[in-house]
Design an enzyme around this catalytic site. Structure first.
Site, PDB file in Angstrom:
ATOM      1  N   LYS A   1     -16.877 -13.452  58.572  1.00  0.00           N
ATOM      2  CA  LYS A   1     -16.355 -14.624  58.774  1.00  0.00           C
ATOM      3  C   LYS A   1     -16.676 -15.644  57.376  1.00  0.00           C
ATOM      4  CE  LYS A   1     -15.539 -17.106  62.575  1.00  0.00           C
ATOM      5  NZ  LYS A   1     -14.757 -16.613  63.923  1.00  0.00           N
TER       6      LYS A   1
ATOM      7  N   ASP B   1     -10.125 -20.074  62.904  1.00  0.00           N
ATOM      8  CA  ASP B   1     -10.910 -20.397  63.921  1.00  0.00           C
ATOM      9  C   ASP B   1     -10.776 -21.861  63.867  1.00  0.00           C
ATOM     10  OD1 ASP B   1     -13.433 -19.041  65.151  1.00  0.00           O
ATOM     11  OD2 ASP B   1     -14.314 -21.155  64.352  1.00  0.00           O
TER      12      ASP B   1
HETATM   13  P1  NDP Z   1      -9.527 -25.510  67.322  1.00  0.00           P
HETATM   14  O1  NDP Z   1      -9.865 -26.319  66.038  1.00  0.00           O
HETATM   15  O2  NDP Z   1      -8.107 -25.406  67.829  1.00  0.00           O
HETATM   16  O3  NDP Z   1     -10.199 -26.530  68.425  1.00  0.00           O
HETATM   17  C1  NDP Z   1     -11.501 -26.883  68.650  1.00  0.00           C
HETATM   18  C2  NDP Z   1     -11.651 -27.727  69.563  1.00  0.00           C
HETATM   19  O4  NDP Z   1     -13.134 -27.818  69.864  1.00  0.00           O
HETATM   20  C3  NDP Z   1     -11.298 -29.065  69.493  1.00  0.00           C
HETATM   21  O5  NDP Z   1     -11.070 -29.542  70.784  1.00  0.00           O
HETATM   22  C4  NDP Z   1     -12.438 -29.820  68.710  1.00  0.00           C
HETATM   23  O6  NDP Z   1     -12.431 -31.210  69.091  1.00  0.00           O
HETATM   24  C5  NDP Z   1     -13.595 -29.318  69.681  1.00  0.00           C
HETATM   25  N1  NDP Z   1     -14.716 -29.084  68.597  1.00  0.00           N
HETATM   26  C6  NDP Z   1     -15.076 -28.624  67.347  1.00  0.00           C
HETATM   27  N2  NDP Z   1     -16.100 -28.998  67.116  1.00  0.00           N
HETATM   28  C7  NDP Z   1     -16.703 -29.757  67.968  1.00  0.00           C
HETATM   29  C8  NDP Z   1     -17.984 -30.284  67.835  1.00  0.00           C
HETATM   30  N3  NDP Z   1     -18.717 -30.110  66.969  1.00  0.00           N
HETATM   31  N4  NDP Z   1     -18.369 -31.056  68.966  1.00  0.00           N
HETATM   32  C9  NDP Z   1     -17.637 -31.112  70.102  1.00  0.00           C
HETATM   33  N5  NDP Z   1     -16.402 -30.679  70.269  1.00  0.00           N
HETATM   34  C10 NDP Z   1     -15.907 -29.887  68.982  1.00  0.00           C
HETATM   35  O7  NDP Z   1     -10.340 -24.233  67.491  1.00  0.00           O
HETATM   36  P2  NDP Z   1     -10.285 -23.166  68.213  1.00  0.00           P
HETATM   37  O8  NDP Z   1      -9.784 -23.659  69.779  1.00  0.00           O
HETATM   38  O9  NDP Z   1      -9.664 -21.818  67.853  1.00  0.00           O
HETATM   39  O10 NDP Z   1     -11.830 -22.724  68.681  1.00  0.00           O
HETATM   40  C11 NDP Z   1     -12.684 -23.126  69.618  1.00  0.00           C
HETATM   41  C12 NDP Z   1     -13.847 -22.116  70.095  1.00  0.00           C
HETATM   42  O11 NDP Z   1     -13.288 -20.884  69.993  1.00  0.00           O
HETATM   43  C13 NDP Z   1     -14.781 -21.976  68.619  1.00  0.00           C
HETATM   44  O12 NDP Z   1     -16.029 -21.612  69.201  1.00  0.00           O
HETATM   45  C14 NDP Z   1     -14.112 -20.766  68.091  1.00  0.00           C
HETATM   46  O13 NDP Z   1     -14.980 -20.273  67.237  1.00  0.00           O
HETATM   47  C15 NDP Z   1     -13.871 -19.761  69.070  1.00  0.00           C
HETATM   48  N6  NDP Z   1     -12.834 -18.744  69.003  1.00  0.00           N
HETATM   49  C16 NDP Z   1     -11.693 -18.912  68.536  1.00  0.00           C
HETATM   50  C17 NDP Z   1     -10.609 -18.180  68.432  1.00  0.00           C
HETATM   51  C18 NDP Z   1      -9.386 -18.207  68.112  1.00  0.00           C
HETATM   52  O14 NDP Z   1      -8.620 -17.159  68.039  1.00  0.00           O
HETATM   53  N7  NDP Z   1      -8.844 -19.241  67.424  1.00  0.00           N
HETATM   54  C19 NDP Z   1     -11.098 -16.553  68.708  1.00  0.00           C
HETATM   55  C20 NDP Z   1     -12.422 -16.605  69.300  1.00  0.00           C
HETATM   56  C21 NDP Z   1     -13.045 -17.580  69.479  1.00  0.00           C
HETATM   57  P3  NDP Z   1     -11.684 -32.175  67.831  1.00  0.00           P
HETATM   58  O15 NDP Z   1     -10.287 -31.910  67.906  1.00  0.00           O
HETATM   59  O16 NDP Z   1     -12.038 -33.432  68.105  1.00  0.00           O
HETATM   60  O17 NDP Z   1     -12.414 -31.783  66.638  1.00  0.00           O
HETATM   61  O1  2IT Z   2     -14.128 -15.700  66.708  1.00  0.00           O
HETATM   62  C1  2IT Z   2     -13.101 -15.376  66.775  1.00  0.00           C
HETATM   63  O2  2IT Z   2     -13.114 -13.983  67.158  1.00  0.00           O
HETATM   64  C2  2IT Z   2     -11.932 -15.669  65.801  1.00  0.00           C
HETATM   65  N1  2IT Z   2     -11.935 -16.655  65.138  1.00  0.00           N
HETATM   66  C3  2IT Z   2     -10.630 -14.830  65.489  1.00  0.00           C
HETATM   67  C4  2IT Z   2     -10.794 -13.854  64.472  1.00  0.00           C
HETATM   68  C5  2IT Z   2      -9.522 -12.963  64.166  1.00  0.00           C
HETATM   69  O3  2IT Z   2      -9.815 -12.205  63.195  1.00  0.00           O
HETATM   70  O4  2IT Z   2      -8.713 -12.918  64.795  1.00  0.00           O
END
Ligand code: NDP
Ligand code: 2IT
Length: 463
Positions: free
Chosen positions: A138, A178
């Protein structure tokens, strides 16, 4: 060798728990989230570890909890006023027993070494569960893309890659997105990598489709969560999500696509949230509006209520004490998809009281240990992040295969493979939980199944 997790020598287990507790570093608050992730896994696998001596003979726990290396670097970039700004960049290359280091990049002011160690550690076992040859890593930065112009984001990404490119490669370490890193950021990062190396190769995943990205990568994590949940509900003899009220937190990549898939299968997602507040729209959230606000305008969710007067906007300041508004709304199934520790014990108790029957983690480690304990204790289905959100990295793995072969899969092909992967992960962890005497415990099932694959590879490969 399957053992019954409930029949292990109590004294040995007690000693193991003391050892696990000793791993917490009281002088480093940053490491708390890393300890939280590690403790959950080590508690799940302790009985197996104590019964199958090959793991202790090969010092697997001591080796697994230490990253192979942590790369930390300065990122100097020019803002819109031509002023030099400075941030810190990181890449945690945690474990490559199963394949090249693989995992996302997070750009958020809360990023530090502890956060990235927790995410990297989770990623090792998550990637193992996909069955693909992927190690765990990461990275990211404390850079905050919010409020920045496209030019500033490009300037930062170029500077970040000028350092990161030294440590990554399509067979060595393949970052992705992420929090705060989506197709825009991956595009700029990839552009800079190509300028420096002159190599067109799959060194990043989540690329826009027209220069090597996989179809469905943007949707993969959110869709995958729903596929896995549907399978879990089937295995546990519960009704499907069709026609059911669901609550979702977050409004980023994962949340929006979880909401989209819920609509596809006839469920009614009634909430979403961002860092400032939550929306409750009892008729079902307006996904088109959400996409416009969040993906195009990068606006606050407060704007949503200007378009839908009947929807309720609940600012963070009005959240229940120690909890989060979304989890206090009646639902059949809940999907935390924002960030770590966003579902507390207070929230878990509200979900249970309101008749929720299932919680699936779209975000990484969104539920606190106390919340998980309450949820499992009350007999709800619980799908842990490393299984439920593995669809994103699985499709990243598919993107790596497509890039290596210089081919493109169709949308249908990616979707079918994603669905198969999520169903396979679900049946695998359910079966593992059953084999080890803890049927229905998907947390133990995921931790044991992932651990065995990584640990067995580490043993086979030697030091
Ligand atoms: P984005 O940046 O697209 O969205 C993040 C969302 O979470 C936004 O709505 C944001 O609000 C909110 N958020 C972020 N930090 C905080 C905080 N400290 N408190 C409250 N709300 C918060 O990220 P993703 O959707 O990609 O990721 C969301 C989660 O999913 C994370 O935990 C990530 O690690 C996990 N994940 C992502 C993957 C991917 O493929 N993208 C794969 C697997 C897991 P705001 O816009 O106001 O910041
Ligand atoms: O938490 C996760 O699994 C991710 N943010 C996606 C990682 C990836 O390599 O696609």
């Amino acid at each position: 060798m399957a053992i019954n997790l409930n029949q292990v020598d109590e004294k040995k287990l007690h000693k193991a728990k003391e050892y696990i507790a000793s791993l917490r570093n009281p002088n480093c608050a940053e490491d708390d989230v890393f300890f939280q992730a590690m403790e959950e896994v080590l508690l799940s696998i302790a009985p197996l570890y104590l019964s199958d001596h090959k793991y202790s003979e090969n010092s697997i726990v001591q080796r697994l909890i230490k990253p192979d290396r942590i790369i930390k670097f300065k990122v100097e970039w020019l803002d819109r006023n031509n002023k030099i700004q400075v941030n810190t960049g990181y890449r945690v290359q945690f474990n490559n027993a199963l394949g090249a280091y693989k995992g996302g990049l997070r750009f958020h002011p809360s990023v530090n070494e502890g956060v990235l160690k927790f995410l990297g550690f989770e990623q090792i076992l998550k990637n193992a569960l996909t069955g693909l040859p992927l190690g765990g890593g990461k990275g990211g930065s404390d850079f905050d893309p919010k409020g920045k112009t496209d030019f500033e984001v490009m300037s930062f990404c170029s500077a970040f890659m000028r350092e990161l490119h030294k440590y990554i490669g399509p067979r060595m370490d393949v970052p992705a997105g992420d929090i705060g890193v989506g197709a825009r950021e991956i595009g700029y990062l990839y552009g800079e990598y190509k300028k420096i190396t002159s190599q067109y190769e799959g060194v990043l995943t989540g690329k826009p489709f027209f220069f090597g990205g996989s179809l469905m990568r943007p949707q993969a994590t959110g869709y995958g969560v729903i596929y896995l949940t549907e399978k879990m509900l089937e295995l546990e003899g519960k009704d499907s999500l069709e026609g059911k009220i669901c609550t979702v937190s977050g409004s980023g990549n994962v949340a929006l696509h979880a909401i989209e898939k819920l609509y596809h299968i006839g469920a009614i997602p009634v909430t979403c949230s961002d860092s400032k507040g939550a929306i409750y729209d009892p008729r079902g959230v307006d996904l088109d509006l959400l996409k416009e606000l969040k993906l195009e305008k990068r606006a606050s969710l407060e704007e949503y209520s200007k378009f839908h007067k009947e929807a309720q906007y609940i600012p963070v300041s009005k959240y229940p004490k120690g909890g989060h508004a979304v989890w206090h709304i009646e639902c059949y199934a809940a999907f935390p998809c924002a960030t770590q520790n966003e579902l507390t014990e207070v929230d878990a108790k509200a979900l249970i009281k309101n008749g929720c029957i299932s919680v699936s983690e779209g975000a990484n480690m969104p539920s606190t240990p106390e919340a998980i304990s309450a949820i499992q204790g009350a007999g709800l289905c619980f799908a842990p992040a490393k299984a439920a959100n593995a669809g994103g990295v699985a499709v990243s793995g598919f993107e790596m295969s497509q890039n290596a072969q210089m081919i493109r899969w169709t949308f249908d092909k990616v979707e079918e493979e994603l669905k198969n992967t999520m169903v396979h992960i679900c049946t695998d962890i359910a079966q593992t939980a059953h084999d080890y005497g803890v049927p229905g415990n998907y947390v133990d099932g995921a931790n044991i199944s992932g651990f065995k694959r990584v640990a067995d590879a580490m043993i086979a490969e030697g030091i």
